[in-house]
Design a protein around this motif. Structure first.
Motif, short mmCIF file in Angstrom:
data_model
loop_
_atom_site.label_atom_id
_atom_site.label_comp_id
_atom_site.label_asym_id
_atom_site.label_seq_id
_atom_site.Cartn_x
_atom_site.Cartn_y
_atom_site.Cartn_z
N UNK A 25 0.80 -1.22 0.00
CA UNK A 25 0.00 0.00 0.00
C UNK A 25 0.82 1.27 0.00
N UNK A 26 2.10 1.17 0.40
CA UNK A 26 2.97 2.34 0.44
C UNK A 26 3.85 2.47 -0.80
N UNK A 27 3.68 1.58 -1.77
CA UNK A 27 4.46 1.66 -3.00
C UNK A 27 3.97 2.85 -3.83
N UNK A 28 4.88 3.72 -4.30
CA UNK A 28 4.46 4.83 -5.17
C UNK A 28 3.78 4.30 -6.43
N UNK A 29 2.75 4.98 -6.86
CA UNK A 29 2.01 4.64 -8.08
C UNK A 29 1.27 3.30 -8.00
N UNK A 30 1.04 2.81 -6.78
CA UNK A 30 0.26 1.58 -6.66
C UNK A 30 -1.14 1.83 -7.21
N UNK A 31 -1.76 0.79 -7.73
CA UNK A 31 -3.11 0.91 -8.28
C UNK A 31 -4.02 1.59 -7.26
N UNK A 32 -4.67 2.69 -7.62
CA UNK A 32 -5.46 3.46 -6.65
C UNK A 32 -6.57 2.65 -5.99
N UNK A 33 -7.25 1.80 -6.75
CA UNK A 33 -8.34 1.03 -6.15
C UNK A 33 -7.78 0.00 -5.17
N UNK A 291 17.03 4.48 -0.50
CA UNK A 291 16.61 5.02 -1.79
C UNK A 291 16.50 3.87 -2.79
N UNK A 292 15.31 3.32 -2.91
CA UNK A 292 15.09 2.18 -3.81
C UNK A 292 15.33 2.56 -5.28
N UNK A 293 14.92 3.75 -5.67
CA UNK A 293 15.09 4.18 -7.06
C UNK A 293 16.56 4.24 -7.44
N UNK A 294 17.39 4.71 -6.53
CA UNK A 294 18.81 4.88 -6.83
C UNK A 294 19.58 3.57 -6.78
N UNK A 299 19.10 0.07 -11.25
CA UNK A 299 19.97 -1.03 -11.69
C UNK A 299 19.17 -2.10 -12.41
N UNK A 300 18.00 -2.43 -11.89
CA UNK A 300 17.18 -3.49 -12.49
C UNK A 300 16.38 -3.01 -13.69
N UNK A 301 16.31 -1.70 -13.90
CA UNK A 301 15.58 -1.12 -15.04
C UNK A 301 14.15 -1.68 -15.12
N UNK A 302 13.39 -1.45 -14.06
CA UNK A 302 12.05 -2.02 -13.96
C UNK A 302 10.96 -1.09 -14.49
N UNK A 303 11.34 0.12 -14.89
CA UNK A 303 10.34 1.05 -15.40
C UNK A 303 9.38 1.48 -14.30
N UNK A 305 6.48 -0.17 -13.55
CA UNK A 305 5.58 -1.26 -13.19
C UNK A 305 5.52 -1.39 -11.68
N UNK A 306 4.48 -0.83 -11.06
CA UNK A 306 4.40 -0.77 -9.61
C UNK A 306 4.39 -2.15 -8.98
N UNK A 307 3.79 -3.13 -9.68
CA UNK A 307 3.68 -4.47 -9.10
C UNK A 307 5.03 -5.16 -9.05
N UNK A 308 5.92 -4.87 -10.02
CA UNK A 308 7.28 -5.41 -9.95
C UNK A 308 8.06 -4.75 -8.82
N UNK A 309 7.92 -3.45 -8.70
CA UNK A 309 8.57 -2.72 -7.61
C UNK A 309 8.07 -3.20 -6.26
N UNK A 310 6.78 -3.46 -6.18
CA UNK A 310 6.20 -3.95 -4.93
C UNK A 310 6.79 -5.30 -4.56
N UNK A 311 6.92 -6.19 -5.56
CA UNK A 311 7.48 -7.51 -5.30
C UNK A 311 8.91 -7.45 -4.79
N UNK A 312 9.72 -6.62 -5.44
CA UNK A 312 11.12 -6.49 -5.02
C UNK A 312 11.19 -5.90 -3.61
#
Length: 340
Positions: A25-33, A291-294, A299-303, A305-312
């Protein structure tokens, strides 16, 4: 397996599932619903879980137990946060670091979730605001119910919801109080719901009716895009959002009760549930200082995709939590061995 052990197991799985949703729920750009669904019950669920395991209205026992399970972990996270902040700002002058350390320690003492309208100079303690708020809510609930125990249930329910409404009004119209006292008041119905689940064994004796009513109370407000957010004092339609959160929390624990009853168990979720406070602490610290982005996503070049970021991020938080818990066990064994 005894009913008592089964209860602990499905509650642990439900708590483990919910703490994962807290991270997501705290992941940036997570699906709003999805975010709305998560926020509609995730923090209220933990209040309800605590209410479920209240055995009596002994204030002394409650303070002792809550200090050990809540205040000590809270202090540990806040002190680690102070160390991390000081290490990050080590190049600043010594006097500046002392000021920042004092600010961090003052924030720990005040335990505010967000900057208050009357205490604007106090910094937020981030996610662990919930820990001290839960401590206060436990104490308040035991105090209130010890006075209300001689009255019939309808009077108890009305009194608890009146106190909840008072907490909502204070938080929305007056100020965010230290240790989130206003939220603790607003959350008293969650503890009562948990206690009633245990007292009348509703999941066992009234499962179908309970789940149907809870689903209706949860889904209808969600369909209207209404959901509670305790940290920011968002209570759409006042007590309606409180009832919605109770419905969602009951649905979640009921689902895991059903799964456990039919032989479905998940050791990982059980472990996460037993160590949910550790996971919350790690999650709080990584949100503040890593700093996850940095260091990861670039490094992983995940774009995006919030769900991939959430998984990591979930894997990272759970992994660090496991290292902490395992290291603590090893240390306790070593201390115990050397004390013999």
């Amino acid at each position: 397996m005894s009913e008592r052990k089964a209860r602990i197991q499905y509650w642990d799985m439900a708590k483990g599932f919910t703490i994962l949703l807290v991270i997501i729920g705290h992941i940036p750009n997570v699906n709003p619903y999805l975010r709305g669904v998560i926020f509609s019950f995730h923090m209220p669920f933990y209040f309800m879980a605590n209410g479920y395991f209240i055995k009596n209205y002994s204030l002394i026992n409650t303070v002792k137990k809550s200090t050990k399970s809540l205040l000590i972990p809270y202090a540990v996270v806040c002190l680690i946060s102070t160390i991390c902040y000081t290490a990050r700002e080590w190049q600043q002058p010594f006097t500046a670091n002392l000021v920042h350390i004092k600010e961090k320690l003052l924030a720990m003492i005040m335990g505010i979730s967000n900057t208050s309208t009357i205490l604007k100079e106090i910094h937020s303690v981030w996610l662990v605001w919930f820990v001290v708020c839960l401590f206060v809510a436990r104490i308040l609930y035991v105090l209130v119910m010890s006075k209300l125990s001689k009255f019939d249930h309808p009077i108890q329910i009305v009194a608890i919801f009146l106190l909840s409404y008072a907490g909502i009004v204070i938080g929305k119209q007056y100020a965010y109080l230290p240790w989130s006292l206003d939220i603790a008041l607003a959350s008293l119905p969650f503890l009562m719901a948990g206690e009633y689940l245990a007292k009348y064994d509703l999941l066992k004796h009234k499962f179908k009716t309970l789940m149907l009513v809870s689903a209706i109370l949860w889904i209808i407000p969600l369909g209207m895009k209404l959901h509670i957010e305790l940290a920011t004092r968002v209570y759409p339609m006042g007590l309606v959002s409180v009832v919605e959160a109770i419905g969602g929390s009951v649905c979640v624990v009921g689902a895991f009760y059903f799964l456990e009853k039919h032989g479905a168990r998940c050791p990982l979720l059980s472990w996460l549930g037993r160590n949910s406070m550790v996971v919350l602490g790690v999650h709080c610290l990584e949100m503040m200082y890593f700093d996850w982005d940095r260091y990861v996503f670039a490094v992983l070049s995940m774009g995006n995709a919030w769900w991939l970021r959430a998984g990591v991020r979930v894997i990272g938080v759970v992994g660090v939590s496991w290292i902490w818990v395992s290291g603590r066990k090893v240390m306790h064994k070593w201390i115990g061995k050397n004390n013999k």
